[in-house]
Design a protein around this motif. Structure first.
Motif, PDB file in Angstrom:
ATOM      1  N   UNK A 123      -0.012 -38.039   0.873  1.00 28.23           N
ATOM      2  CA  UNK A 123       1.231 -38.333   1.610  1.00 28.23           C
ATOM      3  C   UNK A 123       2.167 -36.886   1.783  1.00 28.23           C
ATOM      4  N   UNK A 124       1.800 -36.142   0.925  1.00 27.61           N
ATOM      5  CA  UNK A 124       2.587 -34.666   1.097  1.00 27.61           C
ATOM      6  C   UNK A 124       1.968 -33.504   0.701  1.00 27.61           C
ATOM      7  N   UNK A 125       2.068 -32.475   1.171  1.00 27.02           N
ATOM      8  CA  UNK A 125       1.179 -31.236   0.782  1.00 27.02           C
ATOM      9  C   UNK A 125       1.998 -30.081   0.377  1.00 27.02           C
ATOM     10  N   UNK A 513       6.955 -37.342   4.252  1.00 31.97           N
ATOM     11  CA  UNK A 513       5.513 -36.862   4.535  1.00 31.97           C
ATOM     12  C   UNK A 513       5.316 -35.472   5.187  1.00 31.97           C
ATOM     13  N   UNK A 514       6.257 -35.208   6.176  1.00 29.43           N
ATOM     14  CA  UNK A 514       6.179 -33.981   6.985  1.00 29.43           C
ATOM     15  C   UNK A 514       7.118 -33.021   6.307  1.00 29.43           C
ATOM     16  N   UNK A 515       8.009 -33.112   5.679  1.00 31.05           N
ATOM     17  CA  UNK A 515       9.097 -32.051   5.092  1.00 31.05           C
ATOM     18  C   UNK A 515       9.297 -32.337   3.809  1.00 31.05           C
ATOM     19  N   UNK A 516       8.706 -33.125   3.027  1.00 29.17           N
ATOM     20  CA  UNK A 516       8.925 -33.447   1.475  1.00 29.17           C
ATOM     21  C   UNK A 516      10.452 -34.008   1.320  1.00 29.17           C
ATOM     22  N   UNK A 517      10.907 -33.963   0.298  1.00 28.62           N
ATOM     23  CA  UNK A 517      12.055 -34.489   0.061  1.00 28.62           C
ATOM     24  C   UNK A 517      13.403 -34.134   0.693  1.00 28.62           C
ATOM     25  N   UNK A 522      17.804 -35.745   4.237  1.00 28.58           N
ATOM     26  CA  UNK A 522      18.307 -35.349   5.685  1.00 28.58           C
ATOM     27  C   UNK A 522      18.432 -36.564   6.596  1.00 28.58           C
ATOM     28  N   UNK A 523      17.334 -37.449   6.612  1.00 28.85           N
ATOM     29  CA  UNK A 523      17.458 -38.379   7.422  1.00 28.85           C
ATOM     30  C   UNK A 523      17.926 -39.688   6.659  1.00 28.85           C
ATOM     31  N   UNK A 524      17.677 -40.057   5.486  1.00 31.37           N
ATOM     32  CA  UNK A 524      18.107 -41.080   5.055  1.00 31.37           C
ATOM     33  C   UNK A 524      19.717 -41.125   4.722  1.00 31.37           C
ATOM     34  N   UNK A 525      20.375 -39.801   4.396  1.00 36.27           N
ATOM     35  CA  UNK A 525      21.573 -40.043   4.456  1.00 36.27           C
ATOM     36  C   UNK A 525      22.584 -40.166   5.501  1.00 36.27           C
ATOM     37  N   UNK A 526      22.012 -40.275   6.639  1.00 32.20           N
ATOM     38  CA  UNK A 526      22.535 -40.614   7.964  1.00 32.20           C
ATOM     39  C   UNK A 526      23.245 -42.190   7.953  1.00 32.20           C
TER      40      UNK A 526
END
Length: 552
Positions: A123-125, A513-517, A522-526
């Motif tokens: 899911x993340x690298x 998945x793309x940019x980790x936490x 950044x998205x969820x805080x909206x």
């Protein structure tokens, strides 16, 4: 003259022995006084022998076979249940995993994974980590590790971690399936030291406001914080939101070092004291990098220990506004004692006190079960979903150092601005969908099959601007959710506000998945009410009314 030597020996010998005898008596008398209030070493051995003797008898005569280790651990648990809730025994087999998150690294290959349909999906690298260098991509599915098949055999997370981790520099062979290209790939990954980051996110919310989220205080936290702080200041940060929600604490030194960057002058940050531990004070002193500028610290019922030390120091010195919900109330200091078999005892030796003299620790006089059920009790009595029910009759009044504002003791840090848990917003149908495993499983499966398309997004800004949740993903989600949550799905899909929250969660999951936490927050805080309210307060007179424009 040599003939006189035996005579002189005979004369002085009795006197010499007399002096030795007297000294022995005096030393024995003093030693007896010294040990009067201490447990006898012989008694310690006797008591230990009793436990050993009982276990030996059980091993020799008991009707069934038993685990000696389990007997010892149960005996230790019986002793510790008479102490506080935070004194714990850590068996040798668990100590490494318990400790590594605080030390800040481990040896492995640098991926996060999710078990999807009995198959391990990446899911993340970690950027520039071993797997990234070898060519592993988010969305890949791991079929074999070395010679061991790990797909379709019911493998669990602990088993796969054991297989993937190993000595730094060692090689692990992976067979992957890449659904987006419908191909199998063999890769060699060289294990390395993998950092465990304690900062989840650091970015600019607007042109002048920075956001930093710390998930625990580890050996690397201060260094991570300073790196983020310097980057944000160069980006124009004049105001900061420091998010300590769900941060269980960790190393005190990391917490006080960050407090020193925020609080000016030589000031008391926290002190510790216990029955057998002398009072120890932690002071600010160095010129901090963010001693001026508006500051809001976010806390909740999951903020504990070192998180409470930091937020308590900020509040007691009127340096910033504390916002959220009353913190956990864990103000006990543990010292680790390593045992000969590799296990450890973390024993409470002192209590934390904020600069105003408040003890952070809440009461555990009603027993450990009541103590551990505090969250449920607060939810039931309304402390989390409305104004805090902790009243002045339950607490002692203290005063902040600069503005002489009233703050309360009694356990935990009570915020300056209380933001209740939004039970109505997440009630019923929406909560069922957000907490279901079906939701992330569907998103992960979709991502895996379309990973090549998602690889187009190189930065979060590009992703945030361009990515739109398409009808195919929403249809797959509704179809899968409706198998178990038909009523809930129909209601959410017909509620614009609930649907907006659901889509924000979907986009945040993909961003992780793309940019980790950092991408996730950044998205969820909206759609995070507390973060958005903190932004409004930083730009209003409400902040000044509490602590002044810049704090003190």
């Amino acid at each position: 003259m040599p003939a006189d030597s035996p005579k002189r020996f005979n004369i002085w010998t009795p006197l010499t022995f007399s002096v030795i005898l007297i000294l022995g008596i005096l030393i024995g008398f003093q030693l007896n006084k010294y040990l009067f209030n201490k447990r006898s070493i012989i008694n310690d051995a006797d008591r230990n022998d009793r436990l050993e003797e009982i276990i030996d008898v059980i091993n020799a005569k008991y009707v069934d076979s038993v685990s000696t280790d389990s007997l010892y651990e149960d005996a230790i648990s019986g002793i510790l249940k008479h102490l506080d809730p935070h004194t714990v025994y850590i068996p040798a087999r668990e100590l490494a995993s318990v400790t590594e998150s605080l030390e800040g690294n481990f040896q492995g290959i640098g991926i996060e994974f999710h078990i999807l349909n009995d198959t391990l999906m990446v899911t993340s690298v970690l950027k520039n980590g071993p797997s990234s260098d070898a060519g592993v991509l988010p969305g890949d599915k791991i079929i074999k590790v070395g010679d061991s098949v790990v797909a379709g055999i019911g493998i669990n997370g602990d088993d796969i971690i054991t297989k993937l981790r190993g000595l730094e520099g060692s090689i692990v062979n992976l067979k992957l399936y890449r659904p987006s290209n419908n191909e199998f790939i063999d890769l060699k990954v060289k294990r390395g030291t993998i950092p465990i980051f304690s900062l989840d996110a650091a970015y600019m919310l607007d042109a002048s406001t920075g956001y930093i989220r710390i998930n625990r205080f580890s050996a690397t936290t201060y260094r991570e914080f300073m790196k983020a702080l310097n980057v944000l200041k160069k980006s124009g940060m004049k105001k900061m939101i420091l998010d300590l929600r769900d941060n269980p604490g960790g190393y005190l030194d990391a917490s006080t070092a960050i407090a020193d960057e925020l609080i000016s002058g030589e000031k008391l940050l926290v002190y510790t004291q216990g029955r057998a531990s002398e009072k120890e004070q932690y002071l600010s002193g160095q010129k901090g990098k963010f001693e001026q500028g508006e500051l809001v610290v976010l806390v909740d019922e999951g903020s504990a220990s070192a998180s409470e030390v930091l937020s308590g120091a900020v509040q007691d010195w009127d340096r910033g506004v504390i916002m959220g919900r009353r913190t956990y109330g864990k103000g006990l200091v543990q010292q680790q004692f390593d045992m000969g078999d590799g296990s450890a005892l973390r024993l409470t030796v002192a209590r934390y006190y904020t600069p105003s003299g408040r003890s952070i620790q809440r009461s555990y006089s009603k027993g450990k079960e009541a103590y551990e059920n505090d969250f449920e009790n607060r939810f039931t009595n309304g402390s989390l979903t409305s104004d805090d029910t902790l009243t002045s009759s339950d607490t002692m009044r203290y005063f902040t150092k600069a503005l002489h504002r009233i703050v309360y003791g009694g356990g935990g840090i009570k915020p300056d601005i209380v933001v209740p848990y939004e039970s109505k917003r997440y009630a019923g149908e929406l909560y069922d969908l957000l907490s279901s495993e079906i939701l992330p499983n569907t998103i992960y499966d979709y991502f895996s099959r379309h990973a090549a398309e998602f690889a187009y997004y190189k930065t979060f800004a590009q992703f945030d601007k361009s990515f739109k949740i398409n009808d195919a993903l929403l249809k797959a989600l509704k179809n899968n959710l409706s198998v178990k949550y038909s009523t809930q799905s129909n209601k959410v899909w017909n509620d614009a506000a609930a649907m907006a929250t659901l889509q924000n969660d979907i986009k945040a999951t993909i961003a992780r998945m793309l940019f980790r936490t950092n991408g996730y927050y950044q998205e969820i805080n909206k759609d995070d009410n507390m973060v958005q309210r903190a932004l409004r307060i930083l730009n209003s007179n409400e902040y000044s009314a509490i602590v002044g424009r810049n704090g003190l």
